[in-house]
Design an enzyme around this catalytic site. Structure first.
Site, PDB file in Angstrom:
ATOM      1  N   CYS A  13      10.799  -9.595 -14.610  1.00  0.00           N
ATOM      2  CA  CYS A  13      11.415  -8.707 -15.604  1.00  0.00           C
ATOM      3  C   CYS A  13      11.271  -7.246 -15.175  1.00  0.00           C
ATOM      4  CB  CYS A  13      10.730  -8.947 -16.953  1.00  0.00           C
ATOM      5  SG  CYS A  13      11.238  -7.828 -18.245  1.00  0.00           S
ATOM      6  N   CYS A  53      10.380  -4.811 -17.921  1.00  0.00           N
ATOM      7  CA  CYS A  53       8.961  -4.853 -18.305  1.00  0.00           C
ATOM      8  C   CYS A  53       8.086  -4.171 -17.258  1.00  0.00           C
ATOM      9  CB  CYS A  53       8.472  -6.299 -18.427  1.00  0.00           C
ATOM     10  SG  CYS A  53       9.552  -7.372 -19.363  1.00  0.00           S
ATOM     11  N   ASP A  54       8.349  -4.411 -15.994  1.00  0.00           N
ATOM     12  CA  ASP A  54       7.373  -4.074 -14.957  1.00  0.00           C
ATOM     13  C   ASP A  54       7.822  -3.026 -13.947  1.00  0.00           C
ATOM     14  OD1 ASP A  54       5.684  -5.928 -16.108  1.00  0.00           O
ATOM     15  OD2 ASP A  54       6.389  -7.569 -14.854  1.00  0.00           O
TER      16      ASP A  54
HETATM   17  P1  FAD Z   1       8.139 -17.521 -25.613  1.00  0.00           P
HETATM   18  O1  FAD Z   1       7.209 -16.405 -25.428  1.00  0.00           O
HETATM   19  O2  FAD Z   1       8.751 -18.159 -24.412  1.00  0.00           O
HETATM   20  O3  FAD Z   1       7.381 -18.641 -26.441  1.00  0.00           O
HETATM   21  C1  FAD Z   1       7.977 -19.880 -26.703  1.00  0.00           C
HETATM   22  C2  FAD Z   1       6.933 -20.834 -27.208  1.00  0.00           C
HETATM   23  O4  FAD Z   1       7.533 -22.063 -27.581  1.00  0.00           O
HETATM   24  C3  FAD Z   1       5.852 -21.205 -26.222  1.00  0.00           C
HETATM   25  O5  FAD Z   1       4.635 -21.026 -26.850  1.00  0.00           O
HETATM   26  C4  FAD Z   1       6.061 -22.689 -25.952  1.00  0.00           C
HETATM   27  O6  FAD Z   1       4.871 -23.346 -25.750  1.00  0.00           O
HETATM   28  C5  FAD Z   1       6.659 -23.111 -27.276  1.00  0.00           C
HETATM   29  N1  FAD Z   1       7.416 -24.348 -27.228  1.00  0.00           N
HETATM   30  C6  FAD Z   1       8.546 -24.623 -26.515  1.00  0.00           C
HETATM   31  N2  FAD Z   1       8.946 -25.880 -26.768  1.00  0.00           N
HETATM   32  C7  FAD Z   1       8.052 -26.400 -27.655  1.00  0.00           C
HETATM   33  C8  FAD Z   1       7.916 -27.675 -28.291  1.00  0.00           C
HETATM   34  N3  FAD Z   1       8.795 -28.661 -28.076  1.00  0.00           N
HETATM   35  N4  FAD Z   1       6.866 -27.877 -29.128  1.00  0.00           N
HETATM   36  C9  FAD Z   1       5.969 -26.882 -29.374  1.00  0.00           C
HETATM   37  N5  FAD Z   1       6.066 -25.655 -28.807  1.00  0.00           N
HETATM   38  C10 FAD Z   1       7.081 -25.435 -27.958  1.00  0.00           C
HETATM   39  N6  FAD Z   1       8.451  -8.709 -22.439  1.00  0.00           N
HETATM   40  C11 FAD Z   1       8.068  -7.472 -22.829  1.00  0.00           C
HETATM   41  O7  FAD Z   1       8.559  -6.989 -23.851  1.00  0.00           O
HETATM   42  N7  FAD Z   1       7.140  -6.764 -22.114  1.00  0.00           N
HETATM   43  C12 FAD Z   1       6.550  -7.256 -20.981  1.00  0.00           C
HETATM   44  O8  FAD Z   1       5.744  -6.565 -20.346  1.00  0.00           O
HETATM   45  C13 FAD Z   1       6.931  -8.568 -20.560  1.00  0.00           C
HETATM   46  N8  FAD Z   1       6.365  -9.106 -19.465  1.00  0.00           N
HETATM   47  C14 FAD Z   1       6.727 -10.364 -19.098  1.00  0.00           C
HETATM   48  C15 FAD Z   1       6.095 -10.950 -17.998  1.00  0.00           C
HETATM   49  C16 FAD Z   1       6.411 -12.230 -17.611  1.00  0.00           C
HETATM   50  C17 FAD Z   1       5.717 -12.838 -16.406  1.00  0.00           C
HETATM   51  C18 FAD Z   1       7.410 -12.962 -18.315  1.00  0.00           C
HETATM   52  C19 FAD Z   1       7.774 -14.372 -17.895  1.00  0.00           C
HETATM   53  C20 FAD Z   1       8.041 -12.394 -19.413  1.00  0.00           C
HETATM   54  C21 FAD Z   1       7.706 -11.109 -19.814  1.00  0.00           C
HETATM   55  N9  FAD Z   1       8.299 -10.503 -20.917  1.00  0.00           N
HETATM   56  C22 FAD Z   1       7.908  -9.268 -21.327  1.00  0.00           C
HETATM   57  C23 FAD Z   1       9.325 -11.210 -21.709  1.00  0.00           C
HETATM   58  C24 FAD Z   1       8.654 -11.825 -22.959  1.00  0.00           C
HETATM   59  O9  FAD Z   1       7.547 -12.556 -22.557  1.00  0.00           O
HETATM   60  C25 FAD Z   1       9.634 -12.709 -23.709  1.00  0.00           C
HETATM   61  O10 FAD Z   1      10.799 -11.979 -24.022  1.00  0.00           O
HETATM   62  C26 FAD Z   1       8.999 -13.223 -25.007  1.00  0.00           C
HETATM   63  O11 FAD Z   1       7.792 -13.890 -24.749  1.00  0.00           O
HETATM   64  C27 FAD Z   1       9.945 -14.193 -25.713  1.00  0.00           C
HETATM   65  O12 FAD Z   1       9.295 -14.639 -26.862  1.00  0.00           O
HETATM   66  P2  FAD Z   1       9.688 -16.001 -27.589  1.00  0.00           P
HETATM   67  O13 FAD Z   1       8.800 -16.088 -28.769  1.00  0.00           O
HETATM   68  O14 FAD Z   1      11.142 -16.070 -27.796  1.00  0.00           O
HETATM   69  O15 FAD Z   1       9.372 -17.168 -26.551  1.00  0.00           O
END
Ligand code: FAD
Length: 317
Positions: free
Chosen positions: A143, A146-147
């Site tokens: 990202c 982000c970084d």
């Molecule tokens: P996610 O964080 O992906 O969480 C989804 C959840 O659903 C997970 O806990 C998973 O276990 C759960 N899940 C999925 N399927 C099931 C199931 N069947 N049963 C139970 N649970 C399930 N964004 C920023 O704003 N700043 C940053 O510095 C940043 N750094 C990042 C660094 C990395 C390496 C990555 C990969 C992403 C980064 N991002 C950052 C992006 C950010 O992490 C995502 O935009 C954000 O986490 C999305 O949130 P979410 O809740 O939609 O999903």
């Protein structure tokens, strides 16, 4: 199936599937609205994508930044403090058309809920090479928004040849000295306008027909090993950062045969609400978003989903 009475004790008001910023924010809001949410957080990936990173410097409220796992721990505690029931379990099957909705866990346990929030996130595609996991958050990133800021005046690389890879590369030129784009083919898949911008940019150079074979370094990434896919020749590139931009898959396996999806594969919601194609089913976060994919946008949409659930349940009474 007959309509369950709202008084039926084993029917939850709301089940939240997913424990990233979207799921936990939805949990905080629904818990504070006295809806006693139950959050299925996932058995191995609870906390979501930010559990895989180090410093998060763009989540508002933390002037010094915060480590990803610490931020997610805080969100979980905040949700639990108001009564959210967080369980580290995977949902393996759902019947979203049923009323109440049916949620089945990995061990076969069945739960029922009047409303469901889908917050399962999305997964960045990985290269699958040695060193990728080890240097994640220590030079390897998915990202640029982000970084990118961490790589001021440094030499970095981007892997990929599509629009998002070119967008990442162009964005990174604001910080980096030099950006090398590593691409498996001899031409870009990106749209002409994005491709031209990148090809003409003085800070961007290209390694065509090249695949990353492994990553090296000590505490941080130092060397990217490459193979020329035409000649077989091996080479290396000294960089402090590698941005992997080879695609992103919304986690929709659980529900893709039930709710409508967009052409990009995300869950279709009725913007600006979080309503999906099924009444009583709401979605938030990266599983609905192919554009922004940030922790704060995911959290914001979790808040929207929680309020939509509140209104939906109030209308059911
Ligand atoms: P996610 O964080 O992906 O969480 C989804 C959840 O659903 C997970 O806990 C998973 O276990 C759960 N899940 C999925 N399927 C099931 C199931 N069947 N049963 C139970 N649970 C399930 N964004 C920023 O704003 N700043 C940053 O510095 C940043 N750094 C990042 C660094 C990395 C390496 C990555 C990969 C992403 C980064 N991002 C950052 C992006 C950010 O992490 C995502 O935009 C954000 O986490 C999305 O949130 P979410 O809740 O939609 O999903």
């Amino acid at each position: 199936m007959t309509e369950a009475s709202p008084a039926t004790p084993d029917v939850h008001d709301v089940v939240i599937i997913g424990s990233g910023p979207a799921g936990y924010t939805a949990a905080i809001y629904t818990a504070r609205a006295n809806l006693s949410p139950i959050v299925f957080a996932g058995s191995v990936t609870a906390g979501g994508e930010l559990m895989n990173t180090t410093d998060v410097e763009n989540f508002p409220g933390f002037p010094e930044g915060i480590m990803g796992p610490e931020l997610m721990g805080n969100l979980e505690q905040q949700a639990s403090r108001f009564g959210a029931d967080v369980r580290y379990e995977d949902v393996t099957e759902v019947d979203l058309e049923a009323q109440p909705k049916r949620i089945v866990l990995g061990d076969g346990t069945v739960h029922h809920a009047r409303a469901v929030i889908l917050a399962t996130g999305s997964a960045y595609r990985e290269l699958g090479v040695d060193g990728e996991k080890r240097f994640s958050g220590h030079g390897v990133s998915w990202c640029a928004t982000c970084d990118g800021f961490f790589f001021k005046d440094q030499n970095i690389a981007v892997v990929g040849g599509g629009d998002s890879a070119m967008e990442e590369a162009l964005f990174l030129t604001k910080f980096a000295d030099q950006v090398t784009v590593i691409h498996r083919r001899d031409s870009l898949r990106a749209s002409k306008i994005m491709a031209d911008r990148a090809l003409e940019h003085p800070k961007i150079t290209f390694r065509w027909n090249s695949a990353v074979t492994s990553l090296d370094g000590e505490d941080k990434l130092k060397t990217v090993h490459l193979k020329d896919l035409v000649t077989g020749e091996e080479s290396s590139l000294e960089v402090t950062g590698l941005f992997v931009a080879i695609g992103n898959d919304p986690r929709t396996d659980l529900v893709k045969d039930q709710v409508e999806l967009t052409d990009e594969g995300t869950i279709r919601i009725e913007h600006p609400s979080s309503r999906t194609s099924i009444p009583g089913v709401f979605a938030a976060g990266d599983v609905t978003d192919s554009t922004y994919r940030q922790a704060i946008t995911a959290a914001g949409s979790g808040c929207i989903a929680a309020q939509d659930v509140e209104h939906y349940l109030a209308d059911l009474q």
